[in-house]
Design an enzyme around this catalytic site. Structure first.
Site, short mmCIF file in Angstrom:
data_model
loop_
_atom_site.label_atom_id
_atom_site.label_comp_id
_atom_site.label_asym_id
_atom_site.label_seq_id
_atom_site.Cartn_x
_atom_site.Cartn_y
_atom_site.Cartn_z
N LYS A 164 6.01 -3.80 -4.46
CA LYS A 164 5.17 -2.84 -3.72
C LYS A 164 5.11 -3.11 -2.22
CE LYS A 164 4.16 -0.11 -5.93
NZ LYS A 164 5.16 0.83 -6.57
N GLY A 165 6.08 -3.88 -1.74
CA GLY A 165 6.09 -4.19 -0.31
C GLY A 165 6.77 -3.11 0.54
N GLY A 166 7.63 -2.31 -0.14
CA GLY A 166 8.44 -1.32 0.59
C GLY A 166 9.92 -1.63 0.39
N ARG A 372 1.84 6.48 -3.45
CA ARG A 372 0.81 6.98 -4.38
C ARG A 372 -0.56 6.95 -3.73
NH1 ARG A 372 3.27 3.77 -8.38
NH2 ARG A 372 4.16 5.01 -10.07
N HIS A 374 -4.16 5.62 -3.60
CA HIS A 374 -4.76 4.37 -4.05
C HIS A 374 -6.20 4.61 -4.50
CE1 HIS A 374 -1.88 1.60 -1.58
NE2 HIS A 374 -1.26 2.37 -2.43
#
Ligand SMILES: Nc1ncnc2c1ncn2[C@@H]1O[C@H](COP(=O)(O)OS(=O)(=O)O)[C@@H](OP(=O)(O)O)[C@H]1O
Length: 407
Positions: A164-166, A372, A374
């Site tokens: 989920k860091g990119g 997304r 959050h």
């Protein structure tokens, strides 16, 4: 009266006429059937491709058997269609590319692997160049000769994290560079498929030519025990890239993904704290644990010098993709070709979108599950998590020599 007249005009002999009618209707049925099969194959391929986004499809995931068969079928159909349409010289076939327009006049990108003329989907070819790789401990990096100097190589660089860091954005941006060949789905070799061997791994790499870098991304490598040693054993020269993002937003992003897949999951607060009243952070919850970056990084530093690891700021990759890409290209020894002209910030999506060619006018965005919504968490929860991560973050700033600015 009219019918009788027709019969008289076209068939003098009634039996011959019936025979001709049978032949004609049979022919008509055959033609219609062929058209229907053709349309079915085409539609089926498109549907299969559309239903398989990299985000929800991991061909190496054994739980995804139905998707695998769907995928295999779609590939077969596409091969059939390709064999009906001969490949022209210099024409590149995007075998796995999926660009689906969405309502926001941007597009969605799926994973990409291109087939070059003369190359096919058969990965069974076992012939070696015999050429000892310059950067591989086992001399198995450069592999099967697929004709016209096309090979599959073990990765020169790996985006090892963080989840989920990119990482997807970074890989897709790197793919824009003509000297980069990148995998589509995450191979999960070092954490799930290691026993299958390096040859298996290499066969899962994209085809490349001399001078091109092979890059894969599997964010779970960063936090999986034993992976640093395994990567080192493959090649101690492997370049490592880590996209770091504020561990608090990373955790929320990870939870948002979990909740989207399992709507009945407990609330973030219930999972993040051992006891909601005392707010002691539950470090055994993987979503919290991943964010203690320093604990994972030190395990990599046992095998790789810090200079062999490049850290990308996940936040800045969104704000200033060109700047972060300049640094990554430098680190990889690539000519800085991915520049400003490739990116455009899409206000609707809230993220940069990019184009495949600098002279193209069409910008593509990542899939809808990147970016997304959050869940809303209370200030006290956020503050508690920030306090928890602060000392670990400070050590990351120290070791990397970079203040990521997470407050
Ligand atoms: N260009 C662009 N478009 C969309 N999203 C972008 C982009 N650049 C970075 N990001 C951020 O990437 C986050 C997802 O990270 P990963 O790709 O590493 O996720 S994963 O680990 O592969 O699941 C994703 O996290 P969420 O916003 O929480 O969904 C984004 O914040």
């Amino acid at each position: 009266m009219i019918r009788g007249c027709r019969v008289n005009i076209f068939c003098r002999n009634k039996r011959k006429c019936e025979f001709a009618a049978i032949i004609m209707s049979t022919g008509l049925i055959i033609v219609m059937y062929s058209i229907l099969i053709g349309v079915h194959l085409k539609i089926d391929s498109v549907i299969s491709f559309k239903s398989l986004r990299y985000s929800d499809f991991d061909p190496l995931d054994i739980n995804n058997k139905s998707k695998i068969s769907n995928f295999v079928i779609s590939i077969k159909h596409s091969q059939l269609l390709q064999s009906l349409t001969p490949v022209k010289e210099n024409k590149t076939i995007d075998s796995h590319v999926e660009f689906i327009s969405n309502q926001n006049s941007s597009s969605t990108i799926s994973w990409t692997e291109e087939l070059k003329p003369g190359e096919n989907m058969n990965l069974k070819e076992e012939r070696y160049y015999g050429e000892k790789s310059d950067n591989n401990n086992y001399g198995i990096n450069k592999g099967s000769n697929m004709g016209s100097n096309v090979t599959r190589s073990l990765p020169d660089a790996i985006i090892i994290g963080v989840k989920k860091g990119g990482t997807r954005a970074l890989l897709e941006y790197l793919r824009l560079h003509p000297k980069v060949r990148a995998t589509g789905p995450e191979p999960h070799f070092f954490d799930r498929n290691y026993e299958k061997g390096f040859e298996w791994y290499r066969q899962h790499m994209p085809a490349s030519t001399k001078g091109q870098l092979t890059i894969e991304k599997t964010p779970s490598y960063f936090v999986t025990n034993g992976v640093p040693e395994k990567v080192y054993k493959m090649s101690k020269k492997t370049k490592l890239i880590i996209v770091l993002r504020d561990p608090v937003t990373r955790a929320i992003s990870d939870y948002a993904q979990l909740a989207s897949r399992r709507p009945s999951v407990k609330t973030f607060e219930e999972l993040a704290f051992i006891d909601n009243r005392t707010k002691i952070v539950d470090t055994s919850w993987p979503i919290i644990k991943i964010g203690i970056y320093i604990q994972h990084l030190v395990k990599w530093l046992e095998y790789f010098p810090i200079g062999q690891i490049h850290f990308v700021s996940g936040e800045n990759l969104i704000k200033e993709p060109t700047y972060e890409m300049k640094l990554v290209q430098e680190f990889l020894g690539l000519e800085p070709m991915i520049n400003d002209s490739y990116f455009s910030f899409n206000n609707t999506k809230g993220f940069p979108c990019f184009k495949k060619q600098p002279n193209s006018s069409r910008f593509q965005c990542l899939n809808r599950d990147k970016g997304r919504l959050h869940p809303d968490l209370s200030h006290s929860v956020i503050k508690r998590l920030r306090d928890f991560y602060r000392p670990f973050n400070a050590r990351i700033y120290q070791i990397t020599g970079h203040n990521f600015g997470w407050t």
